[in-house]
Design an enzyme around this catalytic site. Sequence first.
Site, PDB file in Angstrom:
ATOM      1  N   TRP A 101       1.292   0.674  11.531  1.00 37.40           N
ATOM      2  CA  TRP A 101       0.042  -0.091  11.600  1.00 37.40           C
ATOM      3  C   TRP A 101       0.196  -1.317  12.491  1.00 37.40           C
ATOM      4  O   TRP A 101      -0.732  -1.687  13.221  1.00 37.40           O
ATOM      5  CB  TRP A 101      -0.454  -0.460  10.206  1.00 37.40           C
ATOM      6  CG  TRP A 101      -0.831   0.773   9.447  1.00 37.40           C
ATOM      7  CD1 TRP A 101      -0.135   1.348   8.423  1.00 37.40           C
ATOM      8  CD2 TRP A 101      -1.947   1.633   9.724  1.00 37.40           C
ATOM      9  NE1 TRP A 101      -0.768   2.510   8.040  1.00 37.40           N
ATOM     10  CE2 TRP A 101      -1.875   2.714   8.816  1.00 37.40           C
ATOM     11  CE3 TRP A 101      -2.990   1.603  10.644  1.00 37.40           C
ATOM     12  CZ2 TRP A 101      -2.801   3.750   8.796  1.00 37.40           C
ATOM     13  CZ3 TRP A 101      -3.923   2.628  10.632  1.00 37.40           C
ATOM     14  CH2 TRP A 101      -3.826   3.687   9.715  1.00 37.40           C
ATOM     15  N   ASP A 171      -2.136  -8.833   8.572  1.00 34.15           N
ATOM     16  CA  ASP A 171      -2.777  -7.660   7.966  1.00 34.15           C
ATOM     17  C   ASP A 171      -2.189  -7.518   6.562  1.00 34.15           C
ATOM     18  O   ASP A 171      -1.009  -7.215   6.408  1.00 34.15           O
ATOM     19  CB  ASP A 171      -2.464  -6.422   8.824  1.00 34.15           C
ATOM     20  CG  ASP A 171      -3.001  -5.138   8.200  1.00 34.15           C
ATOM     21  OD1 ASP A 171      -3.561  -5.173   7.091  1.00 34.15           O
ATOM     22  OD2 ASP A 171      -2.843  -4.075   8.842  1.00 34.15           O
ATOM     23  N   LYS A 195      -7.178  -0.148  -0.648  1.00 29.55           N
ATOM     24  CA  LYS A 195      -5.881  -0.011  -1.289  1.00 29.55           C
ATOM     25  C   LYS A 195      -5.856  -0.773  -2.621  1.00 29.55           C
ATOM     26  O   LYS A 195      -5.687  -0.180  -3.672  1.00 29.55           O
ATOM     27  CB  LYS A 195      -4.782  -0.471  -0.335  1.00 29.55           C
ATOM     28  CG  LYS A 195      -4.739   0.459   0.895  1.00 29.55           C
ATOM     29  CD  LYS A 195      -3.715   0.091   1.912  1.00 29.55           C
ATOM     30  CE  LYS A 195      -3.875   0.927   3.170  1.00 29.55           C
ATOM     31  NZ  LYS A 195      -3.511   2.346   3.008  1.00 29.55           N
TER      32      LYS A 195
END
Lengths: 360, 360
Positions: A101, A171, A195
């Site tokens: 990511w 992030d 999440k």
Amino acid sequence: MTRVFNFSAGPAVLPEEVLKEAAEEMLDYDVTGMSVMEMSHRSKAFEKIIGDAEQDLRDLLNIPDNYKVLFLQGGASQQFAMVPMNLMKNRVADYLNTGQWAKKAIQEGKIYGKIDVIASSEDKTYTYIPDMKDLKISEDADYVYICHNNTIYGTRFTELPETGDKILVADMSSDFLSEPVDVSKYGLIFAGAQKNVGPAGVVVVIIREDLITDDVLPGTPTMLKYKTQADNKSLYNTPPAYGIYICGKVFKWLKKLGGLEVMKKINEEKAAILYDYLDSSKMFKGTVVKKDRSLMNVPFVTGLEELDKKFTKEAKEAGLVNLEGHRSVGGMRASIYNAMPMEGVKALIAFMKKFEEGNI
Amino acid sequence: MTRVFNFSAGPAVLPEEVLKEAAEEMLDYDVTGMSVMEMSHRSKAFEKIIGDAEQDLRDLLNIPDNYKVLFLQGGASQQFAMVPMNLMKNRVADYLNTGQWAKKAIQEGKIYGKIDVIASSEDKTYTYIPDMKDLKISEDADYVYICHNNTIYGTRFTELPETGDKILVADMSSDFLSEPVDVSKYGLIFAGAQKNVGPAGVVVVIIREDLITDDVLPGTPTMLKYKTQADNKSLYNTPPAYGIYICGKVFKWLKKLGGLEVMKKINEEKAAILYDYLDSSKMFKGTVVKKDRSLMNVPFVTGLEELDKKFTKEAKEAGLVNLEGHRSVGGMRASIYNAMPMEGVKALIAFMKKFEEGNI
């Protein structure tokens, strides 16, 4: 109705009481005679929903007054572009490459300027967080970027890079609200909701006010300017209203539980018993350097692909689902987010022990 | 639990049976032991949900094989940027200005190139669709853009501009699936879900395959390239999964009802009785030129602001809610989308008659 223990990395398990409330309110929210899905985003009822969600999040994270909270669309992947489009005044930024990511964020950043990768753990399949003692931060860097918890590899930052007067961007999609955070250390935090917080389709952005300006890169869409969204309190256009409503319920659930200190303690306990078992097992092994182990995502392997497959198959039959590792790394991964109860982790360990005994 | 008749312009009323199913499935979707909100977007269960949604939409609209269907985020407002970023090769486009949403699209288009407004009804507060006999389409225009149904003003295109070999782009947010559409006449259709199709946070894009290319404007975020989304079947990153699931249920509801020909007939009947009453009333007046009247959004006034307010207040008390006109135009507006039953329209008319009698 039988609920499973769902170890999915995201979208992921939500608190059962949140889902129950949502089901009960589906046709008539708070005597409005309609579902939250049917409600004008400019109605009093929805204004209260989004207002409460923001306030509860501020309470949970103790967000300083000079930070804005935004509820946006497009997920973390859209933030990979929004961050440089809004913050890259010099067209230079430094990124730490700690997984897929982070790498995607780097690739996206390169559309807009020069990206320096100032640390990386790619050499060992991202199984550790790079040493940050001698970070060479670019003099003209507009910001320094990290991915705080690496969902696929199961690592997390336990300390932050020293960025001096540079803006730190993080992030936090996969560990948002899993523990207290000192927001003042960051210029911008973002987190995809799916999440630890709510359903997919909402991304939470916490941004320091001085970073919200009209001085964005040419060609930035109006929707992708933080200023547009901040000036309109996330209501420039119709927001992902139902998702925000569910996030709000999760925030209330966390507050009722006692807040993020309590949540952290529970998460540490859940992770500890699973890692302890992994460290003692002769069959299953954790894949991450101990000091960098994530509290949220726990990857492990047997070393034999066949055995991994047998394990996830039989676990599924026992009601322990989505234990497959990410398609890019294989093996197993147990995501044990906030909403995964201790009994789910215990059930997993019990099953692993039984499997180990039966497959020597 | 008492449901109201909800005349909101969007987010708007959804079919009650869709909401009931969603409530029933909230904790356990189709024996998966989890909610659709908790489900990996790469799971078999979700693949079927999104696959069915696409196929049902294709069936309903008879979408030709050379068109892709995308389920994206960011609403119509993000499409205002995505359309030029992806289609504006010559940096020129022609727009018809038929209301506030067309105007916003025009403003956004100007970030990317030269916009020619080739027709407008702004002179009369957008109460009609401009004559299109002698449209001067720019020779080098990359596309021609219309807003097919104008939510705020209650107008709709009953015929299309002659665009020759130019691509026609349409914002169909507020009349999508209200009647059959010849998709082959368009290069691109988009529709925010929150009016006729589902919850906010999903925008449906139907795009001709030859328009999906890597040749986009410099600086276009990866997420905002139609090619990214088409190549990944809307799963480049986590999609707004729960919203897509609800849209899919609405598509199935429409199919069960008999499809868009049947839906059109019902919508025409609902609109006809309301407009007939408006035309006969001494108190209430429709605001739109008859031939351009929308089947979805019906604005009307008494001519007296005080009386308008009294009306919406008392209507609300009678369970007929969200009848206020858009804040930019005032008056009243009844949005009578697909999911508004005939009995809701009849209840509204009965109430209007009673109000008229009681307030001479």
